[in-house]
Design a protein around this motif. Structure first.
Motif, mmCIF file in Angstrom:
data_model
loop_
_atom_site.group_PDB
_atom_site.id
_atom_site.type_symbol
_atom_site.label_atom_id
_atom_site.label_comp_id
_atom_site.label_asym_id
_atom_site.label_seq_id
_atom_site.Cartn_x
_atom_site.Cartn_y
_atom_site.Cartn_z
ATOM 1 N N SER A 75 0.724 -1.117 0.057
ATOM 2 C CA SER A 75 -0.030 0.159 0.003
ATOM 3 C C SER A 75 0.870 1.264 -0.048
ATOM 4 O O SER A 75 0.710 2.325 -0.831
ATOM 5 C CB SER A 75 -1.022 0.037 1.309
ATOM 6 O OG SER A 75 -1.951 -1.125 1.345
ATOM 7 N N THR A 175 -6.104 -3.056 -1.883
ATOM 8 C CA THR A 175 -4.729 -4.034 -1.627
ATOM 9 C C THR A 175 -5.331 -5.367 -1.439
ATOM 10 O O THR A 175 -6.347 -5.615 -0.987
ATOM 11 C CB THR A 175 -4.146 -3.466 -0.228
ATOM 12 O OG1 THR A 175 -3.776 -2.052 -0.624
ATOM 13 C CG2 THR A 175 -3.151 -4.286 -0.045
ATOM 14 N N ALA A 198 -1.106 -3.856 -4.441
ATOM 15 C CA ALA A 198 -1.777 -2.584 -4.430
ATOM 16 C C ALA A 198 -1.925 -1.894 -5.832
ATOM 17 O O ALA A 198 -0.795 -1.712 -6.291
ATOM 18 C CB ALA A 198 -1.288 -2.022 -3.104
#
Length: 277
Positions: A75, A175, A198
């Motif tokens: 992320s 994600t 992600a």
């Protein structure tokens, strides 16, 4: 199935960031190199590196289980590539298996007379643990959703993220993460390798230089065809790890190859993304 806007191919978003972590690669650049050089896979050690997401404070990072660290790491990679502020980005986290290590631990402890669970492990056992670590560590002020649908998780998480991105006109981070299943679950979940990725999506036309454009349509489940991945280990990862169902899309992005990418949503429906550059 039709899109929430009432007609097919009505949801369009731009991709502005990618993060990746898994066996033999720590980030998106390393996975791109693996896609581009099939022979490279023969020389690699297919052992999953341990992610160390610096955005999580050190004390919290030590207590964070592997699925959380993997999810937060990719992320953060995608957010950094996008150049967006974390406070402005909503997020959708998807995991088909959850944390099977903690699930096994809790089941075993609850069969004992004492039934004394570790507060930290209990805290980390919830399915939205990764979303919680991410929002607290990054200062995210937008919504955070968590999805679980076993092998259909990737498609449903992308569906949710794309709808939210266009309907709310806001950036959305999606994600996907699943770690190797605990031995006790291998007969049910034949997942032997960990993987996380992600994708950061923004409303169409709001990015100066998007990496790609994604258009949502829908198809039947019969349209789902496994991608031709450049190494047996990646192929096995795609088949066994729910989060790795996104590998076909990532391969298209790495090659800048326009075309369709299909994700199963249920036994009868599938999500088709039309990818262009």
């Amino acid at each position: 199935m039709s899109t929430p806007l009432g007609n097919k191919a009505s949801i369009v978003v731009d991709l502005v960031g990618v993060g990746a972590w898994g066996p033999a690669f720590n980030n998106w650049a390393e996975l791109q190199t693996l896609f581009a050089n099939p022979a490279l896979g023969e020389a690699l050690q297919w052992a999953t590196p341990v992610p160390k997401p610096e955005i999580i404070p050190a004390n919290e990072r030590r207590r964070a289980p592997l699925p959380v660290r993997a999810a937060v790491e990719v992320s953060w990679q995608a957010l950094q590539q996008s150049g967006l502020a974390s406070s402005d980005v909503a997020c959708v986290f998807g995991s088909g298996l959850g944390d099977t290590e903690i699930t096994d631990y809790m089941c075993r402890v609850l069969t004992t007379a004492e039934k004394q669970l570790s507060p930290t492990k209990f805290h980390n056992s919830v399915h939205n643990a990764a979303a919680g670590y991410w929002t607290i560590s990054s200062g995210c002020m937008k919504s955070a959703n968590s999805i679980a649908a076993y092998q259909n998780t990737a498609g449903l998480a992308l569906l949710e993220a794309m709808i939210q991105c266009q309907q709310h006109h806001e950036p959305v981070l999606v994600t996907l993460f699943d770690t190797a299943a605990h031995d006790a679950y291998r007969q049910i979940f034949a997942c032997e390798q960990s993987f996380a990725a992600a994708l950061l999506l923004v409303p169409a036309g709001t990015a100066h230089t998007p990496m790609a454009h994604l258009v949502m349509a829908d198809e039947t489940a019969a349209s789902v065809i496994a991608p031709d991945l450049p190494h047996d280990q990646l192929d096995k990862l795609y088949r066994d790890n729910p989060a790795a169902k996104v590998l076909g899309l990532l391969q298209q992005l790495a090659a800048k190859r326009s075309g369709d990418c299909v994700f199963e949503l249920s036994p009868r429906r599938a999500l088709k993304l039309v990818v262009s550059f």
